[in-house]
Design an enzyme around this catalytic site. Structure first.
Site, PDB file in Angstrom:
ATOM      1  N   HIS B  12      -5.109   6.467   7.342  1.00 18.68           N
ATOM      2  CA  HIS B  12      -5.197   5.617   8.540  1.00 18.68           C
ATOM      3  C   HIS B  12      -3.841   5.421   9.213  1.00 18.68           C
ATOM      4  O   HIS B  12      -3.582   4.393   9.835  1.00 18.68           O
ATOM      5  CB  HIS B  12      -5.834   4.276   8.184  1.00 18.68           C
ATOM      6  N   HIS B  59      -2.619  -5.038   7.165  1.00 16.43           N
ATOM      7  CA  HIS B  59      -1.161  -4.894   7.064  1.00 16.43           C
ATOM      8  C   HIS B  59      -0.439  -6.037   7.782  1.00 16.43           C
ATOM      9  O   HIS B  59       0.578  -5.825   8.432  1.00 16.43           O
ATOM     10  CB  HIS B  59      -0.712  -3.574   7.670  1.00 16.43           C
ATOM     11  N   HIS B 193       2.429   7.865  -0.396  1.00 14.73           N
ATOM     12  CA  HIS B 193       3.531   7.554   0.514  1.00 14.73           C
ATOM     13  C   HIS B 193       4.233   6.275   0.080  1.00 14.73           C
ATOM     14  O   HIS B 193       3.643   5.430  -0.586  1.00 14.73           O
ATOM     15  CB  HIS B 193       3.085   7.468   1.971  1.00 14.73           C
ATOM     16  N   GLU B 240      -3.058   2.543  -1.858  1.00 12.70           N
ATOM     17  CA  GLU B 240      -4.275   2.497  -1.035  1.00 12.70           C
ATOM     18  C   GLU B 240      -5.394   3.382  -1.593  1.00 12.70           C
ATOM     19  O   GLU B 240      -6.533   3.291  -1.140  1.00 12.70           O
ATOM     20  CB  GLU B 240      -3.939   2.901   0.409  1.00 12.70           C
TER      21      GLU B 240
END
Lengths: 138, 280
Positions: B12, B59, B193, B240
């Site tokens: 995303h 977030h 990441h 995630e």
């Protein structure tokens, strides 16, 4: 077949005394170059992150730009955190309790994207940082 | 009864939203990434879901550290997108399905997942970017959405095993809904990441490929990892993957992989895409 690294050598965590340890939640081991944003960090960085959260509003971003230090003081940032904001020092902000999801709202005001802050935190140029990301696909 | 048609797991990354907004999908940097989506869009056009359950992580748009739910479920007639602070264009509202949401909430709490319920909920890029990717012409679609947000901001995060179990409960909730509708589960985030710290830029291709394989054939094999194992292997934001495990849990049992893709890099991230159906 990917083999997970051996979990056995649990290095002594730097904040081990501050952590609640339970049977199901053993002491986490150190992960180099990585801050686990847990309760200790969340307390340390609460004011800083709260300020960054305010930057979801364009009006607040403008108010910050008009007088950065006054804005930081109004949110109760420590001298160390205010200095890190002044120096645009992302690593110092991370180590003073900043969470990167909130910090991104601050660095966005400075015109710094995730690759700029990646380069800055790892001490390379943005081109070198991008090249390193691309090389991870090789 | 409602039918769970399948699950999609997708990255995303905000930069994807910018590429869509700027119309740069065909530029060399983006082409290999965007080219992987048409097969999933075609599948979605074929199954045409009535409800889409979106499992994602906020977030810092809707939730702040003052109140940080581990699991939160939306129960609103519509969900607004808003300014996240760093320039992603704001998208029009997303339709909800409160009746379906409350059914899911009832079932989850009955199954001992004590979720936070949200009758107002701003949805951030982790919700909007995948919808833009999967339904470029969203205005023509009639589905309602149910946001399910999992905390990945502030540790302790829920374990991979717990997220898988949440997914199992979501799958049960969907299939116990008394109306004859079709439902798709979408999980967003990942793959490896790390944005922060001296290890920023960390990507672990071998681990991602391992996960892409295991999540199809042996997802419970991934649930023995701790959150710290996951941070170490996938990066601080690579955790995630727990959203992917929740989506896989919804389809607990044998599944068939319809489509998958893996591409490095998109921005600072390894991008992954997976579409699975229950095995016939």
């Amino acid at each position: 077949m990917y083999v997970l690294a051996n979990r056995a050598p649990r290095l002594r965590f730097r904040r081990v005394e501050a952590k609640l340890m339970t049977h199901d939640n053993p002491v986490p081991y150190e992960i180099p170059g990585t801050v686990i944003f847990d309760g200790v960090e969340a307390q340390k960085g609460y004011a800083l992150n709260k300020m960054c959260y305010s930057f979801n509003s364009a009006g607040n971003r403008l108010a910050f730009k008009r007088n950065e230090d006054a804005y930081c003081r109004a949110y109760g940032l420590t001298a160390e955190q205010r200095d890190a904001v002044r120096r645009r020092d992302v690593l110092a902000l991370v180590h003073s309790g900043g969470n990167v999801y909130y910090l991104a709202k601050l660095t966005g005001i400075f015109g710094l994207g995730v690759q700029d802050i990646g380069a800055q935190q790892t001490g390379v140029t943005v081109e070198e940082f991008r090249a390193r990301l691309a090389a991870a696909g090789g | 009864m409602a039918k769970l048609l399948g699950a999609i797991c997708t990255s995303h990354i905000p930069a994807i939203g910018n590429a869509i907004a700027r119309g740069t999908e065909h530029e060399p940097y983006w082409k290999p990434f965007f080219e992987s989506y048409p097969p999933v869009r075609e599948w979605l056009a074929k199954v045409d879901p009535d409800v889409v359950v979106m499992i994602y992580n906020d977030h810092g748009l809707n939730f702040f550290l003052d109140k940080m739910p581990t699991f939160a479920v939306g129960a609103a007639p519509e969900y607004l997108n808003d300014d996240e602070g760093w320039g992603l264009p704001t998208l029009p509202p997303f339709r909800g399905d409160p009746k379906f949401s409350w059914h899911v909430i009832e079932q989850l709490v009955h199954d001992e997942f004590d979720v936070t319920t949200c009758q107002e909920m701003l949805v951030d890029h982790a919700f909007t970017v995948p919808i833009s990717l999967l339904w470029p012409d969203r205005s023509a679609r009639r589905f309602g959405t149910v946001p399910v947000a999992i905390n990945t901001v502030q540790h302790p995060l829920p374990t991979p095993a717990r997220c898988y179990a949440l997914g199992v409960a979501i799958g049960r909730a969907i299939e116990s809904y008394p109306e004859d509708i079709g439902v798709v589960v979408v999980a967003t985030g990942g793959m490896s990441h790390q944005l922060d710290g001296e290890r920023a830029g960390f990507i672990n291709k071998a681990f991602d490929l391992h996960c892409l394989e295991k999540i199809v054939d042996d997802p419970r094999g991934l649930t023995t990892m701790s959150i710290h194992d996951l941070v170490r292997e996938a990066g601080t934001q690579g955790v995630e993957l727990i959203m992917w495990l929740a989506a896989r849990g919804a389809l607990d049992g044998k599944v068939t992989k319809v489509h998958s893709h893996y591409h490095i890099p998109v921005s600072n991230t390894a991008a992954g895409l997976l579409l699975i159906e229950r095995a016939a």
